[in-house]
Design an enzyme around this catalytic site. Structure first.
Site, mmCIF file in Angstrom:
data_model
loop_
_atom_site.group_PDB
_atom_site.id
_atom_site.type_symbol
_atom_site.label_atom_id
_atom_site.label_comp_id
_atom_site.label_asym_id
_atom_site.label_seq_id
_atom_site.Cartn_x
_atom_site.Cartn_y
_atom_site.Cartn_z
ATOM 1 N N ASN A 162 20.682 28.457 8.104
ATOM 2 C CA ASN A 162 22.139 28.451 8.219
ATOM 3 C C ASN A 162 22.695 29.327 7.113
ATOM 4 O OD1 ASN A 162 22.785 26.332 10.386
ATOM 5 N ND2 ASN A 162 21.220 25.354 9.092
ATOM 6 N N GLU A 163 22.967 30.549 7.466
ATOM 7 C CA GLU A 163 23.420 31.535 6.491
ATOM 8 C C GLU A 163 24.912 31.349 6.221
ATOM 9 O OE1 GLU A 163 21.371 33.097 4.924
ATOM 10 O OE2 GLU A 163 19.802 34.048 6.103
ATOM 11 N N PRO A 164 25.446 32.000 5.169
ATOM 12 C CA PRO A 164 26.883 31.916 4.891
ATOM 13 C C PRO A 164 27.686 32.144 6.173
ATOM 14 C CG PRO A 164 25.795 33.112 3.155
ATOM 15 C CD PRO A 164 24.738 32.810 4.183
#
Ligand code: F6R
Length: 641
Positions: A162-164
């Site tokens: 879950n990236e920025p």
């Protein structure tokens, strides 16, 4: 408070954070919790559902669980697992797939049933991804939900992938990987261009549904993002910060990863502190940076207004403190890293005698040496010391295949010109092995050997520039590296005895080494542990009582100013030498021009930025202005780090 916790003070922190002296202690705590849940559930005839992570971080935890299975009879027969994520496009038997990682690191070594293990399918067709993700979520629900979820954290603040930009409601889905995440994975995939661009990951919401969360983190590289997750507002620019919303989440981290938490970095801001000389130095240097004044211009008000009134009371006045700190910092500076012969050394970092010294530069891989202390090495050699550079590992894993092809073409041509069938045969065989391995296959022994020789050549050529004679360049080729691959290294007696032999042969007066505070599975950190074990074995040797160990921070980072015990300033000319020394490591250039363009950085300009910025900080503190500085910290093995 458990004995192995450094502290569990939680003021300022929005997530329960336990700081351990090292990763092993933290893993043993989490493994014990997992084992106890599994045993309770086993006794009740119920299943335990574990959420698992991959990457370097949980490897020690898995090793501990395997040990508990083998030695303490911990059974996984009734355990169901769900992994956080998988690279999209990789099959389960790809060497870098997370399925393969889990098989290698845990599943194959315990009595888990294969059908009870779940890793998202990286090969699902694009149009079926959505359904496949929903099925994954449904399987978690059907298993009764996750009891314990293990998490690592990426430098972008990602959990799972879950990236920025990922919010707290996200569920299992296909995502695009952040460029920093892909860069961090480049080493495993032998080049950033080989790293998949997408992954399937559980969402932040999926993770938050687990009943208990443990996030693990080791090494200083994680410190900034960890502090933001724990102390900052929850934000989708740091997805790990959403873990603040969970009411049973624990961060179990080592001291290096805790380095940016307020209680570790600026303890005087959160409560009373013991004003040891180190603490005074750290706080006053911080104060000067904060109020943007040189040391000698700090006022009583500056101290009082920044949580340091009690220090002022203890020391009398800003005037005394400022002078003390100015002198301490001034005395770290020396152009004589091996000590200045026939000079008063009472306030110099290194002793004058003996002269010349036997100086050992220990470099985990070729290039770490020149990158971190090329200027100092050149100085030592020029000042007449007996300098030996020892490369602990060959660094062969970091050589791209095209460089091997070029080398074997050369061997082939020389062989043909001189009609040497052995050389021709060898070159042909390596070429065939290269063709057979494909893009992601493992290097054979021969390929790794040639790659190692290429790095030897680069290292020698760099040392030559720094005026270190070829006979004083040593290659230890430690077995843990030769027999392993990234994230899967295990060191042992053979490594330690190679190091002991070197130390006993050289009997150094000073050793320059690195590795403290790095990710424990990294090559740098393992080399340091090997050195530490070797020093213990040499504890009764006479030379050791007259040997100083100077730590350099390691590639990509530099000590904070307050940590530096010896600052070696470099003139513009000397700095030029260092950069030319780094240039010799041609296989280590960023392989992709687009990466280089995006990050704006390659090893040589990153090294320059670091050395220049240390010099600027000294300048800002009111000391002399230099082109660049290389910093070292004196290591006292008896003191906790
Ligand atoms: C892996 C995962 C990632 C990693 C993170 C840290 O399953 O979910 O979030 O935990 O990228 O990676 P390492 O541990 O290699 O530093």
């Amino acid at each position: 408070m458990a004995d192995n916790l450094i502290s569990s003070y939680t003021q300022e922190e929005r997530i329960k954070t336990l700081i351990y002296s090292d990763a092993a202690d933290a893993c043993s705590h989490v493994a014990t919790e997992i084992a106890s849940l599994i045993r309770t559930r086993n006794e009740a005839g119920k299943a335990t559902v574990l959420g698992l992570a991959t990457g370097s971080t949980p490897v020690r935890l898995y090793r501990e669980l395997i040990r508990m299975h083998r030695e303490e009879g911990l059974s996984f027969q009734n355990v169901i697992t769900f992994n956080l994520d998988e690279y999209y496009g990789l099959s389960g038997d790809h060497p870098e797939s997370y399925r393969r990682f889990m098989q290698d690191q845990l599943f194959d070594h315990v009595d888990l049933k294969l059908e009870n293990t779940h890793v998202p399918d990286g090969l699902v067709e694009r149009e079926d991804v959505f359904t496949s993700c929903q099925t994954y979520e449904e399987a978690i629900r059907a298993a009764g939900g996750i009891d314990i979820q293990i998490l690592g954290i990426g430098r972008t603040g990602h959990i799972g992938f879950n990236e920025p930009g990922s919010d707290a409601q996200t569920r299992t889905r296909l995502v695009t990987l952040d460029s920093l995440t892909r860069r961090d994975a480049a080493r495993d995939f032998l080049g950033e261009e080989n790293v998949p661009r997408h992954a399937i990951t559980m969402g932040v919401g999926t993770i938050l549904d687990a009943r208990k969360l443990y996030l693990l983190a080791w090494g200083e590289a994680k410190a900034p993002v960890l502090a933001e997750s724990v102390e900052g507002e929850p934000t989708d620019s740091i997805p790990a910060s959403f873990l603040q919303q969970h009411d049973d989440c624990e961060f179990c981290i080592d001291l290096a990863a805790a380095g940016h938490l307020t209680r570790v970095r600026y303890p005087w801001l959160v409560g009373p502190v013991e004003w040891t000389p180190e603490m005074v130095r750290k706080s006053v240097v911080w104060l000067a940076g904060k109020v943007e004044k040189p040391l000698l211009k700090l006022t009583d008000e500056d101290y009082a207004e920044n949580g340091m009134a009690d220090l002022l009371t203890e020391k009398g006045s800003a005037y005394n403190l400022n002078i003390d700190l100015f002198n301490i910092t001034q005395h770290t500076i020396t152009g004589w890293p091996g000590g200045k012969p026939n000079a008063d050394d009472s306030s110099r970092p290194e002793r004058a005698n003996p002269f010349p010294k036997r100086s050992l530069i220990l470099s985990p891989e070729p290039m770490d040496d020149v990158y971190c202390l090329g200027g100092t090495m050149h100085r030592l050699a020029n000042q007449g010391h007996d300098v030996t550079v020892a490369y602990a590992t060959s660094g062969n894993l970091a050589v791209p295949d095209p460089d091997v092809r070029r080398a074997i073409e050369l061997i082939m041509e020389v062989g043909q010109e001189r009609e040497n069938q052995d050389d021709i045969g060898f070159a042909r065989s390596v070429e065939e092995q290269l063709n057979a391995k494909g893009q992601f296959g493992e290097d054979t022994r021969d390929i790794r050997h040639v790659k190692g020789l290429i790095r030897r050549g680069e290292a020698r050529s760099s040392a030559r520039l720094l005026e270190i004679p070829a006979g004083q360049v040593r290659f230890l080729d430690l077995p843990f590296y030769e027999e392993g691959r990234y994230r899967r290294f295990k060191w042992g007696d053979a490594d330690v005895s190679a190091m002991v032999n070197l130390l006993e042969e050289l009997k150094p007066h000073q050793i320059f080494a690195t590795g403290l505070g790095h990710d424990p599975l990294s090559v740098t950190s393992i080399c340091f542990e090997v050195l530490r074990a070797a020093l213990n074995e040499c504890a009764n040797s006479e030379w050791i009582s007259d040997c100083r160990i100077w730590l350099y921070r390691g590639p990509g980072a530099e000590w904070d100013t307050h940590e530096i015990d010896m600052a070696v300033p470099l003139s513009p000319d000397e700095f030029e030498y260092k950069i030319r020394g780094i240039y010799q490591h041609q296989t280590q250039r960023s392989q992709s021009p687009s990466t280089l363009r995006k990050s704006g950085s390659d090893s040589w300009n990153l090294a320059s930025q670091l050395n220049r910025s240390t010099a600027e900080t000294y300048d800002d503190l009111g000391l002399a202005e230099y082109e660049a500085i290389e910093g070292f910290k004196l290591w006292n093995a008896d003191k906790p780090e």
